[in-house]
Design a protein around this motif. Structure first.
Motif, PDB file in Angstrom:
ATOM      1  N   ALA A  19     -16.387 -12.016  19.396  1.00 24.14           N
ATOM      2  CA  ALA A  19     -15.371 -13.036  19.646  1.00 24.14           C
ATOM      3  C   ALA A  19     -16.013 -14.355  20.052  1.00 24.14           C
ATOM      4  CB  ALA A  19     -14.402 -12.559  20.730  1.00 24.14           C
ATOM      5  N   ALA A  20     -17.081 -14.293  20.851  1.00 23.15           N
ATOM      6  CA  ALA A  20     -17.769 -15.520  21.259  1.00 23.15           C
ATOM      7  C   ALA A  20     -18.384 -16.224  20.053  1.00 23.15           C
ATOM      8  CB  ALA A  20     -18.839 -15.200  22.300  1.00 23.15           C
ATOM      9  N   ALA A  21     -18.983 -15.440  19.155  1.00 22.33           N
ATOM     10  CA  ALA A  21     -19.549 -16.023  17.940  1.00 22.33           C
ATOM     11  C   ALA A  21     -18.459 -16.639  17.069  1.00 22.33           C
ATOM     12  CB  ALA A  21     -20.319 -14.957  17.155  1.00 22.33           C
ATOM     13  N   GLN A  22     -17.334 -15.963  16.974  1.00 24.49           N
ATOM     14  CA  GLN A  22     -16.212 -16.488  16.208  1.00 24.49           C
ATOM     15  C   GLN A  22     -15.707 -17.793  16.788  1.00 24.49           C
ATOM     16  OE1 GLN A  22     -14.772 -16.323  13.317  1.00 24.49           O
ATOM     17  NE2 GLN A  22     -13.120 -14.835  13.410  1.00 24.49           N
ATOM     18  N   ALA A  69      -7.605  -8.565  15.394  1.00 24.30           N
ATOM     19  CA  ALA A  69      -6.520  -9.371  15.958  1.00 24.30           C
ATOM     20  C   ALA A  69      -7.062 -10.311  17.036  1.00 24.30           C
ATOM     21  CB  ALA A  69      -5.444  -8.453  16.541  1.00 24.30           C
ATOM     22  N   HIS A  70      -7.949  -9.796  17.890  1.00 19.97           N
ATOM     23  CA  HIS A  70      -8.591 -10.656  18.887  1.00 19.97           C
ATOM     24  C   HIS A  70      -9.375 -11.775  18.208  1.00 19.97           C
ATOM     25  CE1 HIS A  70      -7.782  -8.732  22.723  1.00 19.97           C
ATOM     26  NE2 HIS A  70      -8.024  -7.546  22.189  1.00 19.97           N
ATOM     27  N   LEU A  71     -10.106 -11.422  17.140  1.00 25.19           N
ATOM     28  CA  LEU A  71     -10.913 -12.428  16.447  1.00 25.19           C
ATOM     29  C   LEU A  71     -10.033 -13.479  15.777  1.00 25.19           C
ATOM     30  CD1 LEU A  71     -13.719 -10.234  14.817  1.00 25.19           C
ATOM     31  CD2 LEU A  71     -13.788 -11.527  16.950  1.00 25.19           C
ATOM     32  N   GLN A  72      -8.891 -13.060  15.235  1.00 22.00           N
ATOM     33  CA  GLN A  72      -7.976 -14.025  14.624  1.00 22.00           C
ATOM     34  C   GLN A  72      -7.409 -14.972  15.668  1.00 22.00           C
ATOM     35  OE1 GLN A  72      -7.586 -14.380  11.473  1.00 22.00           O
ATOM     36  NE2 GLN A  72      -5.898 -15.840  11.370  1.00 22.00           N
ATOM     37  N   SER A  73      -7.066 -14.428  16.830  1.00 22.74           N
ATOM     38  CA  SER A  73      -6.574 -15.265  17.916  1.00 22.74           C
ATOM     39  C   SER A  73      -7.652 -16.244  18.370  1.00 22.74           C
ATOM     40  CB  SER A  73      -6.141 -14.371  19.085  1.00 22.74           C
ATOM     41  OG  SER A  73      -5.673 -15.146  20.167  1.00 22.74           O
ATOM     42  N   VAL A  92       1.266 -26.648  14.386  1.00 20.39           N
ATOM     43  CA  VAL A  92       0.861 -26.354  15.763  1.00 20.39           C
ATOM     44  C   VAL A  92       1.573 -25.099  16.261  1.00 20.39           C
ATOM     45  CG1 VAL A  92       0.917 -27.183  18.142  1.00 20.39           C
ATOM     46  CG2 VAL A  92       0.292 -28.742  16.286  1.00 20.39           C
ATOM     47  N   LEU A  93       2.853 -24.985  15.939  1.00 17.56           N
ATOM     48  CA  LEU A  93       3.624 -23.800  16.331  1.00 17.56           C
ATOM     49  C   LEU A  93       2.978 -22.531  15.782  1.00 17.56           C
ATOM     50  CD1 LEU A  93       6.203 -22.368  17.418  1.00 17.56           C
ATOM     51  CD2 LEU A  93       7.279 -22.877  15.215  1.00 17.56           C
ATOM     52  N   ASN A  94       2.575 -22.563  14.525  1.00 17.84           N
ATOM     53  CA  ASN A  94       1.928 -21.413  13.906  1.00 17.84           C
ATOM     54  C   ASN A  94       0.625 -21.073  14.620  1.00 17.84           C
ATOM     55  OD1 ASN A  94      -0.211 -20.432  11.746  1.00 17.84           O
ATOM     56  ND2 ASN A  94       1.786 -19.746  11.032  1.00 17.84           N
ATOM     57  N   THR A  95      -0.184 -22.092  14.882  1.00 20.99           N
ATOM     58  CA  THR A  95      -1.476 -21.872  15.527  1.00 20.99           C
ATOM     59  C   THR A  95      -1.317 -21.252  16.908  1.00 20.99           C
ATOM     60  OG1 THR A  95      -2.428 -23.754  14.345  1.00 20.99           O
ATOM     61  CG2 THR A  95      -3.587 -23.009  16.306  1.00 20.99           C
ATOM     62  N   VAL A  96      -0.406 -21.792  17.698  1.00 22.45           N
ATOM     63  CA  VAL A  96      -0.188 -21.294  19.057  1.00 22.45           C
ATOM     64  C   VAL A  96       0.383 -19.877  19.027  1.00 22.45           C
ATOM     65  CG1 VAL A  96       1.137 -21.650  21.176  1.00 22.45           C
ATOM     66  CG2 VAL A  96       0.083 -23.595  20.024  1.00 22.45           C
ATOM     67  N   ALA A  97       1.291 -19.598  18.087  1.00 21.02           N
ATOM     68  CA  ALA A  97       1.893 -18.268  18.007  1.00 21.02           C
ATOM     69  C   ALA A  97       0.845 -17.205  17.680  1.00 21.02           C
ATOM     70  CB  ALA A  97       3.005 -18.263  16.957  1.00 21.02           C
ATOM     71  N   VAL A  98      -0.024 -17.494  16.716  1.00 24.32           N
ATOM     72  CA  VAL A  98      -1.077 -16.536  16.374  1.00 24.32           C
ATOM     73  C   VAL A  98      -2.035 -16.351  17.546  1.00 24.32           C
ATOM     74  CG1 VAL A  98      -3.040 -16.093  14.849  1.00 24.32           C
ATOM     75  CG2 VAL A  98      -0.905 -16.990  13.911  1.00 24.32           C
ATOM     76  N   LEU A  99      -2.372 -17.456  18.207  1.00 24.52           N
ATOM     77  CA  LEU A  99      -3.250 -17.384  19.370  1.00 24.52           C
ATOM     78  C   LEU A  99      -2.653 -16.491  20.451  1.00 24.52           C
ATOM     79  CD1 LEU A  99      -5.757 -18.485  20.914  1.00 24.52           C
ATOM     80  CD2 LEU A  99      -4.329 -20.385  21.659  1.00 24.52           C
ATOM     81  N   ALA A 100      -1.341 -16.580  20.652  1.00 25.54           N
ATOM     82  CA  ALA A 100      -0.702 -15.866  21.753  1.00 25.54           C
ATOM     83  C   ALA A 100      -0.281 -14.444  21.405  1.00 25.54           C
ATOM     84  CB  ALA A 100       0.525 -16.663  22.230  1.00 25.54           C
ATOM     85  N   PHE A 101       0.112 -14.196  20.135  1.00 35.01           N
ATOM     86  CA  PHE A 101       0.792 -12.939  19.828  1.00 35.01           C
ATOM     87  C   PHE A 101       0.126 -12.066  18.765  1.00 35.01           C
ATOM     88  CE2 PHE A 101       4.237 -15.881  21.204  1.00 35.01           C
ATOM     89  CZ  PHE A 101       4.567 -15.226  22.389  1.00 35.01           C
TER      90      PHE A 101
END
Length: 408
Positions: free
Chosen positions: A11-14, A133-137, A248-257
């Motif tokens: 995840a850090a590398a990503q 999923a963590h890496l996508q977020s 932005v909504l899409n980006t934040v939603a993927v980051l959060a959920f």
């Protein structure tokens, strides 16, 4: 955050690479058109050629990761990408630009395949989708930071500012490569016996069918970045800002959920169920978006498009989780790299053909066009079940490769 150990290191590398990618994606087009003086047509042709070549390179480079070890391949490809981006700092001619973007797309495609092979080699089968999923977020968070850096360069609009953004990209890729070196070494796959083809995925019709169905679902990708901004500009130019807000909504939603959306996807049946639900959600998104073509007030257009974007990101997260699981489970463990390289070509195809197909269908077709696209998504979502089970019926899954104890 993913669990401590290899998962958190990945995840850090990503994150480091994504910050660099965000700066590059934000600035590159305007740098080459406004500063270098390239025409938009020339830029578009160059990028189309580059990503077409990159999609073809994913399979052989994934095969290289299988044979030489995915960690070594990932580090080498990340370093190579950083060098190519650094070359953008001095490129002034179209020929050198074309060479550089082809090398960039090729290295990026190979890097994606090598990273997926790393995930397969370091993480138990039942934990892979959760990690992805963590890496996508993490990817979305890094892209947002990089885009903010790129936004500063765009605001300043000077050659120095653009080159500064490219420098951030190169540093991010370099940092990602150095972080990957901290991972345990994953041993190369055992040499293949017999006289079968080295790139066996190219003859695997069942896996190709799964990839094709997934590619159809990936046609959702140009909707947010291209189609909706054009749709808004044509039907409600007074709210042109909404296109950026929905992104932005899409980006934040993927980051959060995204991590939550992937929970419970641990095998073939749960992955098929996730993809099927994605087809339903994407149909609903298209139908709601199509309603904005009717004679409604501007505020209603904004409300409908916002609701459609919410449904789309929900479908996107479910489709991503299901496709990750299927892409791994249906690939032979000793050929994860080349199979992931092939599976990843769906993204390049969707990004290349999607704009051409969808702008014609949706901008001219109105509500009917949106309903047709929604029907395509629904059909693909329900088709994934029988296609995936057909592919699984001929796949004898071996245990995941053991993780070597040594560190590079």
């Amino acid at each position: 955050m993913p669990p401590a150990g290899p998962q958190r290191t990945l995840a850090a590398a990503q994150l480091a690479s994504a910050v660099g990618d965000g700066a590059y994606y934000t600035c590159s087009a305007l740098y080459f058109t406004r500063v270098v003086g390239m025409s938009a047509t020339a830029l578009g042709v160059g990028l189309a050629v580059a990503w077409a070549l990159g999609s073809l390179a994913g399979v052989p480079l994934g095969h290289l990761a299988d044979r030489r070890g995915p960690r070594r391949a990932a580090v080498a490809l990340a370093l190579g990408t950083a060098v190519v981006v650094a070359g953008f700092l001095v490129i002034r001619s179209y020929g050198l630009f074309l060479l550089a973007v082809c090398l960039y797309a090729t290295a990026q495609s190979g890097l994606t395949a090598a990273r997926q092979a790393l995930v397969a080699g370091l993480v138990p089968r039942e934990e892979r989708t959760g990690l992805l999923a963590h890496l996508q977020s993490t990817l979305n968070g890094g892209l947002a930071v990089g885009a903010a850096i790129g936004g500063i360069a765009l605001t300043l609009g000077t050659r120095t500012a653009y080159l500064g953004a490219f420098t951030v990209t190169a540093i991010g890729l370099l940092a990602g490569a150095l972080v990957l070196r901290r991972l345990p070494e994953v041993p190369p796959a055992a040499p293949e016996s017999g006289t079968g083809p080295r790139l066996a995925v190219l003859r695997d019709r069942r896996y190709a069918a799964v990839t094709l169905v997934n590619t159809v679902l990936l046609l959702r990708m140009p909707l947010l970045s291209l189609v909706l901004p054009l749709w808004i500009a044509e039907r409600a130019p007074g709210i042109g800002w909404l296109g950026s807000a929905l992104f932005v909504l899409n980006t934040v939603a993927v980051l959060a959920f995204q991590v939550r959306a992937a929970r419970g996807v641990t095998g073939l049946d749960s992955a098929v169920k996730a993809v099927r639900s994605a087809g339903v959600l994407l149909l609903a998104s298209c139908a709601v978006c199509g309603l904005s073509a009717l004679d409604v007030p501007v505020w209603a257009v904004a409300a409908l498009l916002t609701a459609a974007a919410v449904l789309q990101v929900a479908g996107e997260m479910r489709q991503s989780a299901g496709s990750w699981q299927l892409g791994f489970d249906l690939a032979p463990p000793e050929r994860i790299g080349q199979y992931q390289g092939f599976f990843g070509t769906g993204v390049a195809v969707a990004r290349t053909l999607g704009p051409l197909l969808l702008t014609t269908l949706l901008l001219d077709g109105g509500l009917a066009g949106w309903l047709v696209l929604g029907g395509v998504f629904l059909t693909a979502g329900y088709a994934m079940g029988p296609v995936a089970r057909w592919a699984a019926s001929d796949r004898r899954t071996a245990p995941a490769p053991a993780v070597a104890a040594s560190r590079g």
